[in-house]
Design an enzyme around this catalytic site. Sequence first.
Site, PDB file in Angstrom:
ATOM      1  N   ARG A  78       0.838  -1.227   0.000  1.00 23.51           N
ATOM      2  CA  ARG A  78       0.000   0.000   0.000  1.00 23.51           C
ATOM      3  C   ARG A  78       0.865   1.267   0.000  1.00 23.51           C
ATOM      4  O   ARG A  78       0.524   2.263   0.628  1.00 23.51           O
ATOM      5  CB  ARG A  78      -0.940   0.032   1.219  1.00 23.51           C
ATOM      6  CG  ARG A  78      -1.983  -1.057   1.259  1.00 23.51           C
ATOM      7  CD  ARG A  78      -2.974  -0.942   0.106  1.00 23.51           C
ATOM      8  NE  ARG A  78      -4.108  -1.819   0.283  1.00 23.51           N
ATOM      9  CZ  ARG A  78      -4.131  -3.112  -0.056  1.00 23.51           C
ATOM     10  NH1 ARG A  78      -3.069  -3.667  -0.614  1.00 23.51           N
ATOM     11  NH2 ARG A  78      -5.216  -3.840   0.123  1.00 23.51           N
TER      12      ARG A  78
ATOM     13  N   GLU B 291      -4.652   3.730   6.208  1.00 27.75           N
ATOM     14  CA  GLU B 291      -4.335   3.519   4.803  1.00 27.75           C
ATOM     15  C   GLU B 291      -4.934   4.659   3.987  1.00 27.75           C
ATOM     16  O   GLU B 291      -4.466   5.004   2.910  1.00 27.75           O
ATOM     17  CB  GLU B 291      -4.969   2.181   4.401  1.00 27.75           C
ATOM     18  CG  GLU B 291      -4.479   1.611   3.118  1.00 27.75           C
ATOM     19  CD  GLU B 291      -5.593   0.976   2.324  1.00 27.75           C
ATOM     20  OE1 GLU B 291      -6.429   1.716   1.773  1.00 27.75           O
ATOM     21  OE2 GLU B 291      -5.628  -0.260   2.256  1.00 27.75           O
TER      22      GLU B 291
ATOM     23  N   SER C  86     -10.574  -0.724   3.257  1.00 23.29           N
ATOM     24  CA  SER C  86      -9.799  -0.859   4.507  1.00 23.29           C
ATOM     25  C   SER C  86      -9.369   0.525   4.972  1.00 23.29           C
ATOM     26  O   SER C  86      -8.764   1.271   4.212  1.00 23.29           O
ATOM     27  CB  SER C  86      -8.545  -1.692   4.273  1.00 23.29           C
ATOM     28  OG  SER C  86      -8.881  -2.958   3.782  1.00 23.29           O
TER      29      SER C  86
HETATM   30  N1  EPU Z   1     -10.599 -10.532  10.332  1.00 22.34           N
HETATM   31  C1  EPU Z   1     -11.314 -10.631  11.513  1.00 22.34           C
HETATM   32  N2  EPU Z   1     -12.373  -9.791  11.690  1.00 22.34           N
HETATM   33  C2  EPU Z   1     -12.773  -8.891  10.767  1.00 22.34           C
HETATM   34  C3  EPU Z   1     -12.036  -8.799   9.571  1.00 22.34           C
HETATM   35  C4  EPU Z   1     -10.954  -9.628   9.366  1.00 22.34           C
HETATM   36  O1  EPU Z   1     -11.001 -11.419  12.373  1.00 22.34           O
HETATM   37  O2  EPU Z   1     -13.756  -8.174  11.012  1.00 22.34           O
HETATM   38  C5  EPU Z   1      -9.425 -11.417  10.132  1.00 22.34           C
HETATM   39  C6  EPU Z   1      -9.754 -12.836   9.756  1.00 22.34           C
HETATM   40  O3  EPU Z   1      -8.798 -13.658  10.406  1.00 22.34           O
HETATM   41  C7  EPU Z   1      -9.512 -12.883   8.275  1.00 22.34           C
HETATM   42  C8  EPU Z   1      -8.370 -11.935   8.132  1.00 22.34           C
HETATM   43  O4  EPU Z   1      -8.626 -10.920   9.097  1.00 22.34           O
HETATM   44  O5  EPU Z   1      -9.164 -14.171   7.845  1.00 22.34           O
HETATM   45  C9  EPU Z   1      -8.228 -11.308   6.775  1.00 22.34           C
HETATM   46  O6  EPU Z   1      -9.430 -10.644   6.387  1.00 22.34           O
HETATM   47  P1  EPU Z   1      -9.744 -10.308   4.854  1.00 22.34           P
HETATM   48  O7  EPU Z   1      -9.504 -11.479   3.981  1.00 22.34           O
HETATM   49  O8  EPU Z   1     -11.101  -9.662   4.800  1.00 22.34           O
HETATM   50  O9  EPU Z   1      -8.619  -9.279   4.461  1.00 22.34           O
HETATM   51  P2  EPU Z   1      -7.961  -8.036   5.208  1.00 22.34           P
HETATM   52  O10 EPU Z   1      -6.595  -8.400   5.637  1.00 22.34           O
HETATM   53  O11 EPU Z   1      -8.905  -7.503   6.240  1.00 22.34           O
HETATM   54  C10 EPU Z   1      -6.829  -7.107   3.025  1.00 22.34           C
HETATM   55  C11 EPU Z   1      -6.797  -5.824   2.262  1.00 22.34           C
HETATM   56  C12 EPU Z   1      -8.078  -5.641   1.460  1.00 22.34           C
HETATM   57  C13 EPU Z   1      -8.223  -6.810   0.501  1.00 22.34           C
HETATM   58  C14 EPU Z   1      -8.242  -8.118   1.319  1.00 22.34           C
HETATM   59  C15 EPU Z   1      -8.243  -9.350   0.435  1.00 22.34           C
HETATM   60  C16 EPU Z   1      -5.394  -4.318   3.543  1.00 22.34           C
HETATM   61  C17 EPU Z   1      -5.344  -3.099   4.391  1.00 22.34           C
HETATM   62  N3  EPU Z   1      -6.610  -4.709   3.161  1.00 22.34           N
HETATM   63  O12 EPU Z   1      -7.878  -6.987   3.987  1.00 22.34           O
HETATM   64  O13 EPU Z   1      -7.962  -4.446   0.712  1.00 22.34           O
HETATM   65  O14 EPU Z   1      -9.396  -6.722  -0.269  1.00 22.34           O
HETATM   66  O15 EPU Z   1      -7.042  -8.198   2.134  1.00 22.34           O
HETATM   67  O16 EPU Z   1      -6.991  -9.521  -0.141  1.00 22.34           O
HETATM   68  O17 EPU Z   1      -4.355  -4.884   3.223  1.00 22.34           O
HETATM   69  C18 EPU Z   1      -8.423  -2.098   0.766  1.00 22.34           C
HETATM   70  O18 EPU Z   1      -7.211  -1.920   0.751  1.00 22.34           O
HETATM   71  O19 EPU Z   1      -9.233  -1.142   0.802  1.00 22.34           O
HETATM   72  C19 EPU Z   1      -8.937  -3.457   0.785  1.00 22.34           C
HETATM   73  C20 EPU Z   1     -10.239  -3.733   0.893  1.00 22.34           C
END
Ligand code: EPU
Length: 338
Positions: free
Chosen positions: A164, A334, A238
Site C-alpha cells: 500500500r 491507509e 480498509s
Molecule cells: N478478520 C477478523 N475480523 C474482521 C475482519 C478480518 O477477524 O472483522 C481477520 C480474519 O482472520 C480474516 C483476516 O482478518 O481471515 C483477513 O481478512 P480479509 O480477507 O477480509 O482481508 P484483510 O486483511 O482484512 C486485506 C486488504 C483488502 C483486501 C483483502 C483481500 C489491507 C489493508 N486490506 O484486507 O484491501 O481486499 O485483504 O486480499 O491490506 C483495501 O485496501 O481497501 C482493501 C479492501
Amino acid sequence: MQLLENVSLLPYNTFGLEAKARYFAEVTSPDELRQLLLAPRWQNEPKLVLGGGSNVLLTQDINALVIRIAIKGIEKIKEDQEHVWLRVGAGEWWHDLVMYSVGKGYSGLENLSLIPGTVGAAPMQNIGAYGVEIREVFEELEAIHIQTADLRQFGAEECRFGYRESVFKRDLRGQYIITSVTFRLSKVPSFRTSYGDIQKTLADMNVEELSTRAISEAVIRIRQSKLPDPAQIGNAGSFFKNPEIPKAQFNQLREQYPAVPGYDTAPDRVKVPAGWLIEQAGWKGFREGQVGVHARQALVLVNYGGGTGEQIKELAGRVQDSVEEKFGIRLTPEVNFI
Ligand code: EPU
C-alpha cells in the site's frame, strides 16, 4: 474545460462526506491538464488532485483548486506471443478496466475485481487484493509535474512500490499527477487462487474449469459478501493497513491470544490482520450517530449518511488507541486524511 466555484465534493468521495471545493476543474486530457497547471491564475494556488475519491477522508472544506482527473481511454500499444500491453487513461474506473481485460481473456487483473477508484490512483498505493498487487502487472506510468507541467515516465523501480505504498505517497507526495498507466497482461492465463477464500468460493460456485472470468466472479462474490458498497454505505475500503510486527512480538502476542492470525512476510516479520485486532477490541458493528465500524469487516469504517469527516477521524483515533492499549500495536491509516 469548465472551472466551477464552491462545488460540493459529496459525489466525488466514496465516504459520501460533505466538503466544499473553493475551485473545481475536471480535465479530460493531459494537454488540458498542462494548460491548467501553466495558467498564471493557478500557478500559485494550492491544488488537490482527486481521482475516484475512494481513498480519502475529507475532514474540512478545501480552500484550493480541486482537479478531478477524467482522462479516459484503453489502448493496446504492444503485443507478443504471451503478453499485451495496455495503456490506460488515469480517469478510467478501475473495475471497468478489469472487466475489459477479463472480457478479452487477458489475465493479471482478475483478482483485483471490484476495487473502487480510478486507474490513476491504483499505483499511488499499489492496490492489492486476494494475493495480487498491481506492481506485478505494472509496466510504467506517465505523470505531469504540478509545478512545471513537465511530463515524465516512471518505471516500476522508480515507483518504489511497497505494501500500500509508492514514491507518490512518500518522497514525491503532492508533486505529480498520474495521467496514464501501462499494464503488461498475460494472454496465457496463470491463475492465482492461493488466497483461501477464493478456492472455497470457486468450490461453492461449482466451477469445474478455472478461468479468469471465474476468478473475477469469485472475487466479486467475496467482496460483496464482506465489503459495503459505497453507493449504499459510505466507506473507503480498509481504513487501516495490516500491521507488520517483529516475529518475537508476534510470538509473545500468541502466548496471550492463541487465536491471533498472522502471515510471515519476511523471516522475522509477521503481518497481522488489523480487522482481527479491531474485532477483538470490541469495535465490530459499533455505531455512534451516523458513523461506525462495519459489521461484516471490522477494518472498514463507514458513514451511514450525514456523518462528517471529523467524526470518522475521531472514531479512527479511538479505534487506534484501544487496539494499542490491548495489543501494543499502533495501527496506521491507509486512507489519506485531507
Ligand atoms: N478478520 C477478523 N475480523 C474482521 C475482519 C478480518 O477477524 O472483522 C481477520 C480474519 O482472520 C480474516 C483476516 O482478518 O481471515 C483477513 O481478512 P480479509 O480477507 O477480509 O482481508 P484483510 O486483511 O482484512 C486485506 C486488504 C483488502 C483486501 C483483502 C483481500 C489491507 C489493508 N486490506 O484486507 O484491501 O481486499 O485483504 O486480499 O491490506 C483495501 O485496501 O481497501 C482493501 C479492501
